[in-house]
Design an enzyme around this catalytic site. Structure first.
Site, PDB file in Angstrom:
ATOM      1  N   SER A 114       0.818  -1.219   0.000  1.00 44.29           N
ATOM      2  CA  SER A 114       0.000   0.000   0.000  1.00 44.29           C
ATOM      3  C   SER A 114       0.845   1.259   0.000  1.00 44.29           C
ATOM      4  O   SER A 114       1.941   1.290   0.586  1.00 44.29           O
ATOM      5  CB  SER A 114      -0.872  -0.009   1.262  1.00 44.29           C
ATOM      6  OG  SER A 114      -1.520   1.225   1.417  1.00 44.29           O
ATOM      7  N   TYR A 138      -1.855   0.348  10.199  1.00 41.78           N
ATOM      8  CA  TYR A 138      -2.160  -0.345   8.945  1.00 41.78           C
ATOM      9  C   TYR A 138      -0.958  -0.262   7.999  1.00 41.78           C
ATOM     10  O   TYR A 138      -0.464  -1.281   7.498  1.00 41.78           O
ATOM     11  CB  TYR A 138      -3.408   0.260   8.297  1.00 41.78           C
ATOM     12  CG  TYR A 138      -3.582  -0.165   6.868  1.00 41.78           C
ATOM     13  CD1 TYR A 138      -3.902  -1.476   6.546  1.00 41.78           C
ATOM     14  CD2 TYR A 138      -3.399   0.746   5.815  1.00 41.78           C
ATOM     15  CE1 TYR A 138      -4.035  -1.881   5.216  1.00 41.78           C
ATOM     16  CE2 TYR A 138      -3.531   0.356   4.501  1.00 41.78           C
ATOM     17  CZ  TYR A 138      -3.850  -0.954   4.205  1.00 41.78           C
ATOM     18  OH  TYR A 138      -3.973  -1.349   2.892  1.00 41.78           O
ATOM     19  N   LYS A 142       1.798  -3.242   6.616  1.00 45.49           N
ATOM     20  CA  LYS A 142       2.134  -3.534   5.216  1.00 45.49           C
ATOM     21  C   LYS A 142       3.650  -3.406   4.992  1.00 45.49           C
ATOM     22  O   LYS A 142       4.253  -4.203   4.275  1.00 45.49           O
ATOM     23  CB  LYS A 142       1.370  -2.583   4.285  1.00 45.49           C
ATOM     24  CG  LYS A 142      -0.140  -2.819   4.267  1.00 45.49           C
ATOM     25  CD  LYS A 142      -0.493  -4.057   3.468  1.00 45.49           C
ATOM     26  CE  LYS A 142      -1.970  -4.351   3.449  1.00 45.49           C
ATOM     27  NZ  LYS A 142      -2.331  -5.512   2.631  1.00 45.49           N
TER      28      LYS A 142
END
Ligand code: UDP
Length: 322
Positions: A114, A138, A142
């Site tokens: 991402s 988050y 990643k």
């Protein structure tokens, strides 16, 4: 190839699975259905309701050639409140998956990374060598997986590619009339929320921040069509080299402001989006635009579909009432 798709009942996973099948690959989907939908699984795919951490006992029987790994928790706000879920599901779960791949000799992986790995950056467009400083758990989860992939590739000979998506939108409606698109129980993304507001099926769109240092004061993002994104996965499957890990940004290379997106939603739907101007959303950088030069040189990939195409397809998908 016989391709294992984790998270294939989700938005991007289901679109990529449908494209793989259309290209003649066999597709085995695993998804725990925590956020995915069983009816998003393409009919021609083999489906197992399983968590990625539980694959080891069965993977050896499946004769898998490659994995495309989407299964993850993906809500930024939730990750700030519940980081443990992100470290456990995304990071610990993926390390378990990687160990299962090693144990059963699965040689290649394409990972759904991402733009959130980069966090705020003054350097625009963002290149793959732009420092990764994620601004939330988050993005950190990643990035942690990207780092693990580099080590697993070097030490264990895995062919690994991390595709860092910018803002994905649109839907796939295939020749048989089956459709695959965005259906999150908790919808945080701009385009589906704007379409629902335009359709009168959701609240007025909260426009988060009108005082950013951008031409019209609203945030600028780099939107790409999920069909273009799917093409990049198919190219990355072929391009992977044993022992190497590649990081590749996927974006259009150009930005659109929130107001430009809302105007396009108005043009496509013929309805004005009802808007409430609201405060900035915590953690949103003013501008995020990808450099896609490396995707072009490594994969031969270029996006082909513009914002109007994304919103047109997303609108058709919404109107199908799923
Ligand atoms: N946004 C907004 N209202 C919404 C959802 C998003 O104004 O209901 C804005 C958000 O602040 C950001 C842009 O739209 O500037 C894209 O947000 P989205 O959540 O779609 O993707 P992100 O860039 O956060 O991954």
């Amino acid at each position: 190839m016989r391709v294992l798709v984790t998270g294939g009942a989700g938005y991007i996973g289901s679109v990529v699975s449908a494209r793989l099948l259309a290209e003649g690959h066999q597709v085995v989907i695993v998804d725990d259905l925590s956020t995915g939908h069983a009816d998003a699984v393409p009919k021609a795919a083999e489906f197992h309701q399983l968590s990625i951490a539980a694959l080891d006992p069965v993977l050896g029987d499946w004769a898998i050639d490659a994995v495309i790994h989407f299964a993850a928790k993906s809500l930024v706000g939730e990750s700030v409140d519940e980081p443990a879920q992100y470290w456990r599901n995304n990071v610990v779960g993926t390390v378990a998956l990687l160990d299962s791949l090693r144990a059963h000799g699965v040689p290649r992986i394409v990972f759904s990374s991402s733009a959130a790995t980069y966090g705020h950056s003054d350097q625009q467009p963002i290149r793959e060598d732009t420092p990764a400083r994620p601004g939330n758990p988050y993005g950190a989860s990643k990035l942690a997986i990207d780092l693990a992939l580099a080590d697993y590739a070097r030490a264990y000979g895995l062919a690994a590619t991390s595709l860092r998506y910018f803002n994905v939108a649109g839907a796939l409606i295939d020749a048989a009339g089956d459709s695959y698109g965005e259906r999150h129980a908790t919808e945080t993304h701009l385009i589906p929320n704007a379409l629902r507001a335009a359709a009168g099926q959701g609240p007025a769109l909260s426009l988060f921040g009108t005082d950013y240092p951008t031409p019209d004061g609203t945030c600028v993002r780099d939107y790409i069509h999920v069909r273009d994104l799917a093409d990049a996965h198919l190219l990355a499957l072929r391009a992977g080299v044993p022992g190497e890990h590649q990081i590749v940004n996927l974006g259009s290379g150009a930005g659109s402001s929130v107001r430009e997106v809302l105007a396009t939603v108005g043009d496509v739907t013929g309805r004005q989006v009802p808007v409430n101007e609201a405060a900035r959303r915590a953690g949103d950088p003013p501008v995020l635009v990808a450099s896609n030069e490396y995707a072009a040189s490594l994969l031969g990939w270029r996006p082909t579909l513009d914002l109007t195409a994304m919103i047109t397809d997303a609108w058709r998908f919404e109107q199908r009432g799923r």
